[in-house]
Design an enzyme around this catalytic site. Structure first.
Site, short mmCIF file in Angstrom:
data_model
loop_
_atom_site.label_atom_id
_atom_site.label_comp_id
_atom_site.label_asym_id
_atom_site.label_seq_id
_atom_site.Cartn_x
_atom_site.Cartn_y
_atom_site.Cartn_z
N ASP A 54 -8.79 5.43 -3.37
CA ASP A 54 -9.83 3.98 -3.19
C ASP A 54 -8.71 3.04 -2.50
O ASP A 54 -9.95 1.63 -1.98
CB ASP A 54 -10.60 3.81 -4.17
CG ASP A 54 -8.78 3.42 -5.40
OD1 ASP A 54 -8.18 3.15 -4.71
OD2 ASP A 54 -9.44 2.63 -6.52
N SER A 55 -7.95 2.82 -1.41
CA SER A 55 -6.95 2.24 -0.71
C SER A 55 -8.45 2.01 0.33
O SER A 55 -7.97 0.76 0.83
CB SER A 55 -6.03 3.25 -0.46
OG SER A 55 -6.03 4.06 0.32
N ASP A 93 -10.90 9.74 -4.85
CA ASP A 93 -10.08 8.69 -5.55
C ASP A 93 -11.10 8.17 -6.68
O ASP A 93 -12.28 7.74 -5.81
CB ASP A 93 -9.24 7.80 -5.18
CG ASP A 93 -8.00 7.14 -6.09
OD1 ASP A 93 -8.03 7.38 -6.95
OD2 ASP A 93 -7.39 6.59 -5.89
N LYS A 122 -8.98 12.64 -8.04
CA LYS A 122 -7.87 10.95 -9.21
C LYS A 122 -8.26 10.02 -9.33
O LYS A 122 -9.69 9.68 -9.96
CB LYS A 122 -6.99 11.31 -8.42
CG LYS A 122 -5.53 10.18 -8.35
CD LYS A 122 -4.01 10.10 -7.41
CE LYS A 122 -5.07 8.53 -6.57
NZ LYS A 122 -5.05 7.74 -7.88
N GLU A 124 -7.11 6.69 -12.19
CA GLU A 124 -6.11 5.64 -12.98
C GLU A 124 -5.72 5.74 -14.39
O GLU A 124 -6.97 6.30 -14.68
CB GLU A 124 -5.95 4.81 -11.65
CG GLU A 124 -5.32 4.64 -10.90
CD GLU A 124 -5.97 3.20 -9.55
OE1 GLU A 124 -6.52 2.49 -10.75
OE2 GLU A 124 -5.58 3.64 -8.87
N GLU A 191 3.51 5.76 -8.94
CA GLU A 191 3.40 5.10 -7.63
C GLU A 191 4.50 3.41 -8.64
O GLU A 191 3.85 3.07 -10.31
CB GLU A 191 1.63 4.35 -7.16
CG GLU A 191 2.32 3.39 -6.84
CD GLU A 191 0.97 2.48 -6.17
OE1 GLU A 191 -0.56 3.45 -6.17
OE2 GLU A 191 0.67 2.12 -5.21
#
Ligand code: KIV
Length: 281
Positions: A54-55, A93, A122, A124, A191
């Site tokens: 999602d960057s 993501d 993925k 978070e 991270e």
């Protein structure tokens, strides 16, 4: 091409082949991609995993954070990345607000799977992401976990900083890693976790850890592709060492084009960047 000196890998990576790399002590590689062309060349280079991060929000769409990225955005870009690859495992993501509880997360992940053809998602979060991870893996959707700095919670985490410096925070991260593994995660991104802690977690877990800004002791490494190839408007994070300067290549190409249109008889075209070898791969 295989990056592991094994017989040429023709099939797409699976959870089993990735786990086998960790078991053999081989490092895993992952980069982000958001489009079909980048995906094609990363895949051809022999990368193990491609993350449609999602960057996307920061490096492609021009937002300050990843928070405005939607599931529709992720689905559109991930489908392109899947079309461009045939060997790397492609991971979508799940963006902000799509994993708030197990049923919401399941609906999001089912859409991701059905509409893109990706092989994993993925998500978070630490201990609070355990129930969601378990729900998705029970439904047959492989989950890559992500702890430490989690950009979707950047406001709650008090900005971009290294995690695990304080003993209580380190203990929480270790506990989260253990519980996420137990809940079925097939890998975990660490991270901006201190190098010692990341190394410690990597030795404790059976599943592979994939580090970003967390030192060399992880089982694999991930970077945002734009940080690796020098294609960003803002400077890359300190831990990302660019190996190319694609921004300059683009700018020079555009300058040459402008010159060649405005003064065609005076312009001699100079090629910037090497032409890659053409193969049938
Ligand atoms: O969104 C992303 O690109 C990521 C990586 C930095 C791990 O989450």
């Amino acid at each position: 091409m295989s990056s592991h000196n094994l017989p040429t890998q023709v099939k797409r990576h699976t959870l089993r082949t990735l786990q086998a790399l960790k078991d053999r002590g081989e490092k895993l590689t992952m980069l982000t991609a958001y489009d079909v062309v980048t995906s094609h060349f990363l895949d051809r280079a022999g990368l193990d995993m491609i993350l449609v991060g999602d960057s996307l929000g920061n490096v492609v769409l021009g937002f300050d954070t990843t928070i405005p990225v939607t599931l529709d955005d992720m689905i559109r870009h991930t489908a392109a990345v899947v079309r461009g690859s045939s060997r790397a495992l492609v991971i979508l993501d799940l963006p902000f607000g799509t994993t708030t509880d197990p049923e919401t997360a399941l609906r999001s992940a089912v859409r991701a799977f059905q509409e893109t053809g990706c092989q994993a998602v993925k998500l978070e979060g630490g201990l609070h992401a355990v129930a969601v991870t378990q729900r998705l893996t029970e439904a047959g959707i492989p989950v890559m976990a992500h702890i430490g700095l989690t950009p979707q919670s950047v406001h709650q985490q008090g900005g971009f900083r290294t995690h695990g410096k304080v003993l209580s925070e380190a203990d929480q991260l270790k506990a989260a890693a253990r519980e996420l593994e137990k809940a079925g995660a097939f890998a975990i991104v660490l991270e901006c976790v201190t190098a010692d802690l990341a190394s410690d977690i990597s030795k404790t877990l059976r599943i592979p850890t994939i580090g970003i800004g967390s030192g060399p002791g992880c089982d694999g490494q991930v970077l945002v592709i734009n940080d690796l190839i020098g294609l960003s408007i803002s400077p890359p994070p300190a831990f990302a060492k660019p190996v190319a300067n694609v921004a300059v290549i683009i700018e020079n190409a555009a300058r040459q084009f402008i010159e060649s249109v405005r003064k065609p008889s005076e312009t001699k075209i100079r090629l910037t960047g090497e032409v890659h070898e053409k193969t049938d791969a």
